[in-house]
Design an enzyme around this catalytic site. Structure first.
Site, PDB file in Angstrom:
ATOM      1  N   HIS A 121       9.875  -6.362  20.650  1.00  0.00           N
ATOM      2  CA  HIS A 121      10.619  -7.112  21.657  1.00  0.00           C
ATOM      3  C   HIS A 121       9.774  -7.375  22.893  1.00  0.00           C
ATOM      4  O   HIS A 121       9.962  -8.377  23.573  1.00  0.00           O
ATOM      5  CB  HIS A 121      11.904  -6.368  22.037  1.00  0.00           C
ATOM      6  CG  HIS A 121      13.029  -6.622  21.090  1.00  0.00           C
ATOM      7  ND1 HIS A 121      13.597  -7.850  20.939  1.00  0.00           N
ATOM      8  CD2 HIS A 121      13.681  -5.810  20.232  1.00  0.00           C
ATOM      9  CE1 HIS A 121      14.569  -7.790  20.037  1.00  0.00           C
ATOM     10  NE2 HIS A 121      14.625  -6.560  19.579  1.00  0.00           N
ATOM     11  N   GLY A 122       8.857  -6.471  23.185  1.00  0.00           N
ATOM     12  CA  GLY A 122       8.009  -6.687  24.351  1.00  0.00           C
ATOM     13  C   GLY A 122       7.536  -5.361  24.914  1.00  0.00           C
ATOM     14  O   GLY A 122       8.151  -4.324  24.677  1.00  0.00           O
TER      15      GLY A 122
END
Lengths: 404, 78
Positions: free
Chosen positions: A332-333
């Site tokens: 997701h990051g």
């Protein structure tokens, strides 16, 4: 030149409908024109990646050439009659496939939020498709590699920006055939219905939750500092916005695919009715969670059990849950809240499994009725919404940066 | 009952602790009898006991979700 976010506004839908009409008439009469489909794809890709966003278009083209070459080379290696099928060549291929995405994800974390020049909308989703194809080629399930078909699979425009993530073999089967008229009419009926439910989700419900309500509750929560009722409001409002926005988008993507005679898999199945966390992941962003299940979790378990890393199967399952979800968090990051979100779900799965084992053993003593079923859904819903509050990054704003 | 079927059923019983021979058409995943972990164990046991290699990619859930389907799948691979 015009430039659009996919499914972003009414003009996009009108253009889409005009472009799809000849294709739909063709399918109705048993014809599928790959040339026309390719032209439509090209136009819509230009609308998404051209104009002021032309740099991302260039990034997409380079990415595509790179990945097609990579999969082609790996496939050539595996298709040799005496292919040694070495593990390290497979691992290197997967790493090479992931590098562009890794660069794009890590750049903002090390460059003060700046985005990488090799990034483009949908790079994550294309990377999933590339990696799964390499894995299935290693397993000998994908026996032939067609660069053009593979390119069509990667660039299938209805799903390019955010999925759902299809599978190569499944996609090709639809792409290379024409549904019977009866079947196609059924697909059109469903597709149109999905698109209209999508309008309701994305442009009405997500608008109300995300654009009307969320800023107000966020403001109140920031004013209150720390834990407050308003923060609880942020948790539920954000969760509803997240669901209706993404489920709405997914319905557009699936609906439009159906109109094109491609049965892109569904992404959501009433996730807030889930009775536990495992059930939740079988209902929420399904093509992503199934991707993680099939290409990470099961392979990891297979490897760990085959090499007898842990004695107990419970330890094996638990360690793999946490690793699996942690990787999802990183995907997701690279921020603390995405990683905590991943870990949270990893441990939630561990606890869920422990409870299921306990329940199985003590079946006679544990009551089971309508109330316990409702309670299970209520509890799961709240655990999930809390995880979305972590995911939203709002806690970061509230506790650390102070500004949205 | 032929050998393959007996072996598959005994593997399933070892893995799940349940005798499924009476319910050849139960959906093992919907009933919570089998999960991803159990699926992988099943593949490993098929390899150990019957010598058939099933790569994880081959494991399409809908094709393996009942005892009857598993038996059919295994027989087709022998």
């Amino acid at each position: 030149m015009m430039s659009f976010d996919p499914y972003g506004n009414p003009t996009y839908f009108i253009l889409l409908f005009i472009a799809l009409l000849p294709l739909m008439i063709g399918l109705l009469y048993g014809h599928r024109s790959h040339i026309y489909e390719t032209i439509v794809s090209f136009v819509f890709l230009m609308l998404t990646f051209g104009g002021i966003k032309w740099k991302t278009g260039i990034a997409l083209i380079i990415y595509l050439v790179y990945q097609i070459c990579l999969v082609w080379l790996y496939s050539r290696y595996r298709q040799r009659p005496d292919s040694p099928n070495k593990g390290w060549i497979f691992v290197v291929s997967v790493i090479l496939a992931i590098i562009p995405l890794a660069v794009v994800k890590i750049t903002p974390a090390v460059a003060h939020g700046a985005s990488s020049i090799i990034g483009f909308l949908g790079i994550s989703y294309l990377t999933f498709k590339v990696v799964q194809t390499i894995m299935e080629t290693r397993d000998g399930i994908i026996k032939e590699f067609h660069p053009v078909l593979f390119g069509q699979f990667l660039l299938f425009f209805p799903t390019i920006s955010s999925g759902p993530i299809d599978r190569y073999r499944r996609f090709i089967k639809d792409y290379d055939s024409v549904p019977t008229r009866e079947k196609y009419l059924g697909l059109v009926e469903k597709g149109v219905r999905y698109i209209f439910i999508g309008f309701f989700y994305k442009f009405i419900l997500a608008y109300i939750f995300g654009t009307v309500m969320l800023p107000t509750v966020e403001h109140a929560a920031l004013q209150a500092h720390g834990i407050s009722w308003a923060l609880l409001g942020v948790m539920y409002t954000y969760s509803m916005d997240l669901f209706f926005d993404f489920a709405g988008y997914s319905l557009f993507a699936v609906g439009v695919s159906y109109l094109m005679g491609i049965e892109t898999p569904m992404n959501f199945n009433a996730p807030f009715k889930a009775k536990n966390i495992k059930d939740f992941w079988n209902r929420w962003h399904m093509t992503l969670s199934f991707w993680f299940r099939d290409y990470i979790y099961m392979r990891l378990v297979f490897f760990v059990m085959k090499h007898k890393v842990f004695k107990s199967r419970i330890t094996t399952a638990n360690v793999c849950y946490v690793i699996n979800m942690l990787i999802m968090g990183f995907w997701h990051g690279e921020t603390w809240y995405y990683i905590v979100y991943g870990l949270f779900h990893g441990f939630a799965m561990v606890i869920n499994d422990a409870w299921l084992r306990y329940k199985k053993k003590h079946q006679a003593q544990i009551p089971h009725n309508r109330f316990t079923e409702w309670f299970a859904i209520f509890l799961t819903f709240n655990v999930v919404c809390f995880s979305f509050l972590i995911f939203s990054g709002f806690l970061n704003t509230l506790f650390f940066t102070g500004r949205p | 009952m032929d050998d393959t079927q007996a072996t598959v059923l005994s593997i399933l019983q070892d893995l799940t602790g349940e005798d499924v021979s009476g319910n050849m058409d139960t959906n093992l995943f919907d009933e919570g009898i089998l999960d991803s972990m159990g699926s992988v164990q099943l593949l490993l046991e098929l390899q150990n006991q019957l010598g058939i290699e099933v790569p994880v990619s081959e494991f399409e859930r809908t094709e393996w979700d009942t005892p009857a389907k598993i038996v059919a799948k295994v027989e087709s691979m022998q």
